[in-house]
Enzyme design. Structure first.
Site, short mmCIF file in Angstrom:
data_model
loop_
_atom_site.label_atom_id
_atom_site.label_comp_id
_atom_site.label_asym_id
_atom_site.label_seq_id
_atom_site.Cartn_x
_atom_site.Cartn_y
_atom_site.Cartn_z
N ALA A 102 0.89 -1.24 0.02
CA ALA A 102 0.13 0.15 -0.01
C ALA A 102 0.83 1.26 0.16
O ALA A 102 0.29 2.32 0.09
CB ALA A 102 -1.13 0.02 0.86
N ALA A 103 2.37 1.18 -0.16
CA ALA A 103 2.86 2.45 -0.22
C ALA A 103 2.53 3.25 -1.66
O ALA A 103 2.40 4.42 -1.27
CB ALA A 103 4.44 2.05 -0.25
N ASP A 120 -0.34 3.13 -3.06
CA ASP A 120 -1.75 3.61 -2.72
C ASP A 120 -1.73 5.04 -1.82
O ASP A 120 -2.40 5.70 -1.99
CB ASP A 120 -2.57 2.70 -2.16
CG ASP A 120 -2.58 1.45 -2.90
OD1 ASP A 120 -2.51 1.41 -4.12
OD2 ASP A 120 -2.87 0.44 -2.47
O1 RIB Z 1 -1.56 -1.94 -3.33
C1 RIB Z 1 -1.78 -2.64 -2.33
C2 RIB Z 1 -3.17 -3.68 -2.37
O2 RIB Z 1 -2.99 -4.36 -3.57
C3 RIB Z 1 -3.61 -4.61 -1.40
O3 RIB Z 1 -4.10 -4.06 -0.36
C4 RIB Z 1 -4.30 -5.63 -1.97
O4 RIB Z 1 -5.45 -5.65 -1.84
C5 RIB Z 1 -3.97 -5.45 -3.42
O5 RIB Z 1 -5.13 -4.95 -4.20
#
Ligand code: RIB
Length: 305
Positions: free
Chosen positions: A250-251, A253
């Site tokens: 999730a970095a 994101d």
């Molecule tokens: O970018 C990280 C995410 O990728 C995770 O939370 C997982 O669900 C995938 O979608």
């Protein structure tokens, strides 16, 4: 008050194990821990936006299983507007994640209900898009839905951000003209441009190709090497803050959410990129997807080492 930023995308329950290393083909490894953690690239970006100070609404689908209500509740607890998160028959999206001792991960996603977010779903909540200033998409929902969202965002004159994750092939050529900010990582930039991105110089070549394809501005995230911004007139390389990584899930994101939150708050592009970088750097110092995302207070208190 209508949300300023709308995220159109996936919600997944992440099933996470930690192991000393990632398994090889055909191998069974013994893991050290197991946890279920709310995730999904769309939902993670919505949480990042909310924790970092933006008014945010999510458009997506969860299933009728227990994960569905847990994923929705996780967003509601952050103050994300979930009126356009539908519950559809079947299983929610899941991601199987292994994180190793070097904080690297391997992820397999199963779309589940994310696959049921259709262009018609978006037409049914067009008012949410109309009310927004910024629209963000990724690629964990059907491609025709993403294409519809980008086109509609452009028609409405919104700031349109595409984080093409996960991408393994070029994007439809007609998408590019609708994209204000295209934010791939190195492997996604490689898949989109055909240029192997493994250095700052090759990132510049790839970014130039993506701008030539029609994207207004491109930000290629380069992990610990920072980010490259390109706008067709020049490049800017912004170094990443140095931190000790625990889990990089999730970095990307968190960077996208932080960048968009700062942009929606009226910051310049360079300020927004730096803000996203600090948020992403903090996220890699903690485990899990949504649990790792920092607050505005955390980012404001960050002291570079
Ligand atoms: O970018 C990280 C995410 O990728 C995770 O939370 C997982 O669900 C995938 O979608």
């Amino acid at each position: 008050m209508p949300a300023k930023v709308v995220v159109i995308g996936s919600l997944n329950m992440d099933l996470v194990t930690r192991a000393s290393r990632l398994p090889r083909a055909g191998e069974t490894l013994v893991g050290q821990t197991f946890s279920t953690v709310p995730g999904g690239k769309g939902a993670n970006q919505a949480v990042a936006l909310a924790r970092l100070g933006a008014d945010v609404a999510m458009i997506g689908c969860v299933g009728t299983d227990a994960y569905g209500s847990q994923l929705r509740d996780a967003l509601l607890a952050e103050g994300v507007d979930c009126q356009a998160v539908s519950t559809v028959d079947g299983s929610s999206g899941v991601a199987l994640i292994v994180v190793d001792d070097n904080s690297q991960n391997a992820i397999v996603i199963v779309a589940g209900s994310n696959g049921q977010l259709t262009p018609t779903s978006l037409e049914n909540c067009d008012a949410v898009l109309q009310a927004a200033e910024v629209i963000i998409c990724q690629l964990e929902v059907p491609m025709d839905t993403v294409g519809h969202a980008l086109k509609r965002g452009r028609e409405l004159g919104k700031t349109v951000i595409l984080n093409p994750a996960p991408a393994s092939a070029p994007l439809p050529a007609e998408w590019y003209r609708s994209i204000d900010y295209l934010i791939p990582n190195e492997s996604e930039a490689t898949a989109l441009s055909g240029v192997t991105v493994d250095s700052l110089d090759s990132a510049k070549v790839a970014a130039t190709a993506l701008i030539k394809a029609g994207a207004s501005k491109v930000i290629i995230t380069l992990g610990a090497q920072g980010a490259l911004f390109a706008d067709g007139k020049g490049f800017e390389h912004l170094a990443a803050p140095k931190v000790k990584a625990v889990d990089t899930t999730a970095a990307g994101d968190t960077f996208v959410g932080g960048f968009a939150a700062a942009l929606a708050a009226g910051k310049s592009e360079a300020e927004a990129i730096r803000f996203g970088q600090v948020a992403a750097a903090l996220s890699v110092t903690r485990a899990g997807a949504q649990p790792s995302i920092p607050t505005l207070h955390d980012v404001q208190g960050f002291v570079p080492s």
